[in-house]
Design an enzyme around this catalytic site. Structure first.
Site, PDB file in Angstrom:
ATOM      1  CD  GLU A  94      -4.824   6.188   2.288  1.00  0.00           C
ATOM      2  OE1 GLU A  94      -5.027   5.572   1.388  1.00  0.00           O
ATOM      3  OE2 GLU A  94      -3.938   6.258   3.262  1.00  0.00           O
ATOM      4  CG  HIS A 104      -1.703   1.138   1.457  1.00  0.00           C
ATOM      5  ND1 HIS A 104      -2.970   1.453   0.613  1.00  0.00           N
ATOM      6  CD2 HIS A 104      -1.465   2.111   2.194  1.00  0.00           C
ATOM      7  CE1 HIS A 104      -3.362   2.559   1.006  1.00  0.00           C
ATOM      8  NE2 HIS A 104      -2.353   3.135   2.088  1.00  0.00           N
ATOM      9  CG  HIS A 146       0.345   6.391   0.567  1.00  0.00           C
ATOM     10  ND1 HIS A 146      -0.465   7.824   0.551  1.00  0.00           N
ATOM     11  CD2 HIS A 146      -0.148   5.628   1.402  1.00  0.00           C
ATOM     12  CE1 HIS A 146      -1.434   7.411   1.013  1.00  0.00           C
ATOM     13  NE2 HIS A 146      -1.145   6.131   1.880  1.00  0.00           N
ATOM     14  CB  SER A 201      -2.371  -0.255  -2.673  1.00  0.00           C
ATOM     15  OG  SER A 201      -3.432   0.350  -1.870  1.00  0.00           O
TER      16      SER A 201
END
Length: 430
Positions: free
Chosen positions: A307, A262, A267, A326
């Site tokens: 997010e 993730h 990110h 992700s």
């Protein structure tokens, strides 16, 4: 969110005050503190930014309660001026404590809400003693890490690298059509500079150095989930908390928590983009000293942007949120005709409820990262209840509170100097 402080949990408090450069000036202040049986945990001084060439002092102590803080301030004001309180709850002229320098983030090292080495009963690795021991081994690194240290490398196992490879291959195929242009541009640079491949999990120390060269962002290892306040505060310093452990091998395409897939696939690429880095830091700056209510709003804005954000590029929808980039399932879903799409508006986005265990029914679409940054800045200035503004000093890696005329004038002068440089460059180019 963090639980409320009680009598058994001291209030972490910082006092900021200025004194004139006179004999005995500091001694009288320290004597006043000593007379009240206050034990300081930190004291530091800096040249004052006021016109009188005083000295600014910052002292930390753990107060018994808000009443004790008020008493200390009253006593200090007999010996000094401009006493400012930064405490752990809003009482009187106090605001919630927040980090003022990069090393202050060390205090978050063990403040983990959940996960880390302690797994919930429904976690795929909860009943695997080998996996649990491995998690504990990796989280110990995050627990002992301190600002300025080199992040220790993890010697990942063959099984861990294989799990990474499965996720990597599945997602990188989708990035070609579903990821925003900034993510697509940076990803090959991570392959070239940071060892990204489907063969092995890259090391976050190498990635952190690359990001710092690009935008000033750095990575910091974390044990597990932090409170919204602690997590967002770090963004003000361009610091992102990254896990180093990976999901359980039995379910490579599922994780109930953030893991290195993730963080590093979702990110990291966008923290190398200047506009996205500026936008992320804007949310972090807005969180410093914010009330619990405003922190909840900022956390919701973060959820629907960093997010799970979408943007429109050349007439097409693209994903930029890490939760989307992700997760191959939600990455396909978010660009289908199933979810509801709304334009990004911080005031409305901040109030939107969201599920955490299923695909999002609503996504917010940004026109650009720079536009989103300006909207968050306006939201913080006009709709948040905070009695001051802050700026990040990249030279000293500290937060400056703009709460008096002298500080604002000094800030204005630095902007004026930058404008002179800009004008000179424009004249040269034309």
């Amino acid at each position: 969110m963090s639980p409320a402080n009680t009598m058994s949990e001291p209030l972490k408090t910082t006092l900021c005050f200025s004194i004139q450069d006179t004999v005995g000036g500091l001694e009288s202040c320290l004597a006043a503190l000593k007379s009240m049986s206050i034990s300081l945990t930190r004291i530091e001084s800096r040249p004052s930014r006021t016109k009188d060439w005083d000295y600014d002092f910052f002292v930390d102590f753990n107060a018994v309660d808000a009443k004790q803080v008020e008493t200390v301030v009253d006593q200090l004001r007999k010996h000094t001026k401009d006493v400012c309180v930064i405490g752990s709850e809003n009482t009187g002229d106090s605001v919630v404590w927040f980090p003022r320098k990069l090393a202050d983030l060390d205090s978050f090292a063990e403040k983990v809400l959940e996960m880390g080495e302690e797994l919930s009963s429904d976690h795929p690795g909860a009943h695997d003693p080998v996996y649990r021991a491995r998690r504990a081994e990796i989280t110990r690194i995050a627990k002992t890490y301190r600002t300025g240290q080199t992040i220790p490398e993890i010697e990942y196992t063959e099984e861990e690298n294989a799990t990474w490879g499965k996720v990597y291959r599945r997602l990188t195929e989708l990035y070609k059509t579903h990821a925003c242009r900034e993510h697509q541009y940076v990803f090959p640079l991570l392959v070239q500079n940071c060892g990204y491949s489907d063969k092995a999990i890259p090391q976050i120390e190498h990635i952190s150095r690359f990001l710092k060269d690009c935008t000033g962002f750095t990575l910091r290892p974390v044990m597990g989930l932090l409170s919204s306040r602690d997590f967002l505060n770090a963004f003000a310093f361009r610091v992102f908390y990254s896990t180093q452990y990976i999901r359980h091998a039995s379910k490579p395409f599922y994780t109930p928590e953030p893991d290195c897939c993730h963080e590093l696939l979702g990110h990291v690429p966008l923290f190398a983009d200047p506009d996205f880095a500026d936008f992320s830091q804007e949310i972090g700056l807005a969180s410093l000293g914010a009330s619990d209510e405003d922190i909840e709003k900022l956390a919701t804005i973060f959820w629907f942007t960093v997010e799970f954000g979408l943007c429109r590029q050349e007439g097409e929808l693209k994903a930029y949120g890490a939760g989307l980039l992700s997760s191959f399932g939600e990455l396909e879903y978010c660009l289908s005709d199933k979810p509801e799409l709304r334009p990004f508006d911080p005031a409305k986005t901040a109030l939107q409820k969201y599920p955490i265990t299923e695909y999002q029914p609503v996504y917010f679409v940004a026109d650009s990262f720079k536009d989103a940054q300006e909207k968050v800045r306006d939201f913080a200035a006009n709709q948040m209840n905070r009695p001051f503004s802050v700026r990040y000093n990249a030279l000293t890696q500290t937060i400056e509170v703009l709460d008096n005329k002298e500080k604002v004038l000094r800030f204005a002068k630095s902007i004026r100097d930058d404008m002179k440089t800009l004008t000179t460059v424009l004249e040269t180019l034309s």
